[in-house]
Design a protein around this motif. Structure first.
Motif, PDB file in Angstrom:
ATOM      1  N   ALA A 277       1.076  -1.423   0.031  1.00 46.71           N
ATOM      2  CA  ALA A 277      -0.042  -0.043  -0.317  1.00 46.71           C
ATOM      3  C   ALA A 277       0.629   1.573   0.031  1.00 46.71           C
ATOM      4  N   GLU A 278      -0.140   2.507   0.113  1.00 42.03           N
ATOM      5  CA  GLU A 278       1.147   3.755  -0.048  1.00 42.03           C
ATOM      6  C   GLU A 278       0.013   4.373   1.022  1.00 42.03           C
ATOM      7  N   THR A 279       0.560   3.980   1.836  1.00 43.37           N
ATOM      8  CA  THR A 279      -0.783   4.693   3.135  1.00 43.37           C
ATOM      9  C   THR A 279      -0.193   5.277   4.251  1.00 43.37           C
ATOM     10  N   ARG A 280       1.658   5.454   4.127  1.00 43.76           N
ATOM     11  CA  ARG A 280       2.813   5.594   5.024  1.00 43.76           C
ATOM     12  C   ARG A 280       3.186   6.881   4.210  1.00 43.76           C
ATOM     13  N   THR A 281       3.819   8.067   5.511  1.00 40.40           N
ATOM     14  CA  THR A 281       4.856   8.615   4.780  1.00 40.40           C
ATOM     15  C   THR A 281       6.354   9.013   6.098  1.00 40.40           C
TER      16      THR A 281
ATOM     17  N   GLY B 171       3.237  -0.826   3.811  1.00 35.57           N
ATOM     18  CA  GLY B 171       3.078   0.692   3.220  1.00 35.57           C
ATOM     19  C   GLY B 171       3.252   2.180   3.244  1.00 35.57           C
ATOM     20  N   TYR B 172       4.519   2.161   3.184  1.00 38.23           N
ATOM     21  CA  TYR B 172       5.005   3.745   2.282  1.00 38.23           C
ATOM     22  C   TYR B 172       5.730   3.584   1.274  1.00 38.23           C
TER      23      TYR B 172
END
Length: 267
Positions: free
Chosen positions: A137-141, A179-180
């Protein structure tokens, strides 16, 4: 060492250090495939210093925060953003330092330096990167980095001790799996490289000082400067492309090179 070999060594180290294609794998293959003499520990240290300078300069804003936080951390205080970042980097570095020391003391690190191992690692861990990039996923920075995630990415980094794996590639894999986003996973991987390169550079430096030959200052300076410029250019290009391009081109390169190496190793 000839000037041509020196330039080739520095450019390979600089370009591949931060791309997910394994700099160590390319450097191990250089003497075997070109017939040139091994570059020696002194030049290994020099090109590592060059790439270290590049990543510090490129991520100076983060490095400055972490350096300030290191002073707070040394006082036993984790009350600032910088101190927490410094602690995360410390935790992420401990596993690879411990595993690297164990491999060095047992001599297993030399046993892994073969064309076949590099070929398999190129393919297998390239495909693992592809899987993590496609399914993660791409939910964290990056500012959301936690101690738990630092430890997990640190454990992923241990796999980089296998030549051909790619330190940046495997830590990016860990970040994507957590998730980054691509750019943020790469940013964390690059920051993790700083203490790791420092530690490995210190170890190589200590070994180089024990060698009887005189230190090749001219070659070291040229190698460090060229590696710095190549690494800075490659790092800037990759970080820019990651805002719109996936890791698939790197995976394709790894698989093609890996297959070629396996053909070479088993022929």
């Amino acid at each position: 060492m000839s000037l041509w070999h020196l330039v080739l060594l520095a450019l390979i180290q600089g370009i591949t250090e931060f791309l997910p294609v394994s700099s160590s794998g390319h450097l191990i293959l250089l003497p075997g495939l070109t017939g040139a003499e091994d570059q020696g520990l002194a030049l290994d240290v020099a090109v590592h210093i060059g790439t270290l300078g590049a990543v510090i300069l490129y991520f100076w804003s983060d490095v400055r925060v972490a350096l300030g936080g290191t002073l707070r951390l040394a006082q036993g205080k984790i009350d600032t953003k910088g101190a927490f970042l410094a602690l995360c980097l410390l935790i992420a570095t401990i596993p690879v330092m411990a595993a690297g020391l164990a491999l060095r003391l047992t001599g297993l690190d030399d046993a892994l330096r073969s064309v076949a191992v590099i070929g398999w690692a190129m393919i297998v861990f390239g495909l693992v990167l592809y899987w993590a990039d496609r399914t993660g996923a791409e939910t964290r920075t990056a500012p959301e980095w936690t101690l738990k995630h630092a430890m997990i990415m640190g454990l992923w980094q241990v796999l980089a001790l296998i030549p051909g794996t790619s330190r940046s590639g495997i830590t990016i894999t860990g970040g994507r799996q957590l998730g980054y986003g691509r750019h943020d996973a790469a940013r964390l991987a690059m920051l993790m490289s700083i203490p790791t390169i420092l530690a490995s550079g210190a170890l190589l430096g200590a070994e180089a000082l024990m060698e009887p030959d005189a230190f090749p200052w001219r070659d070291a300076v040229i190698g460090a400067a060229l590696a710095f410029l190549a690494a800075l250019a490659a790092l800037a290009l990759m970080m820019r492309l990651l805002r719109s391009v996936s890791f698939t081109p790197y995976v394709i390169y790894r698989v093609i090179l890996g297959l070629a190496l396996l053909v070479y190793a088993y022929s």
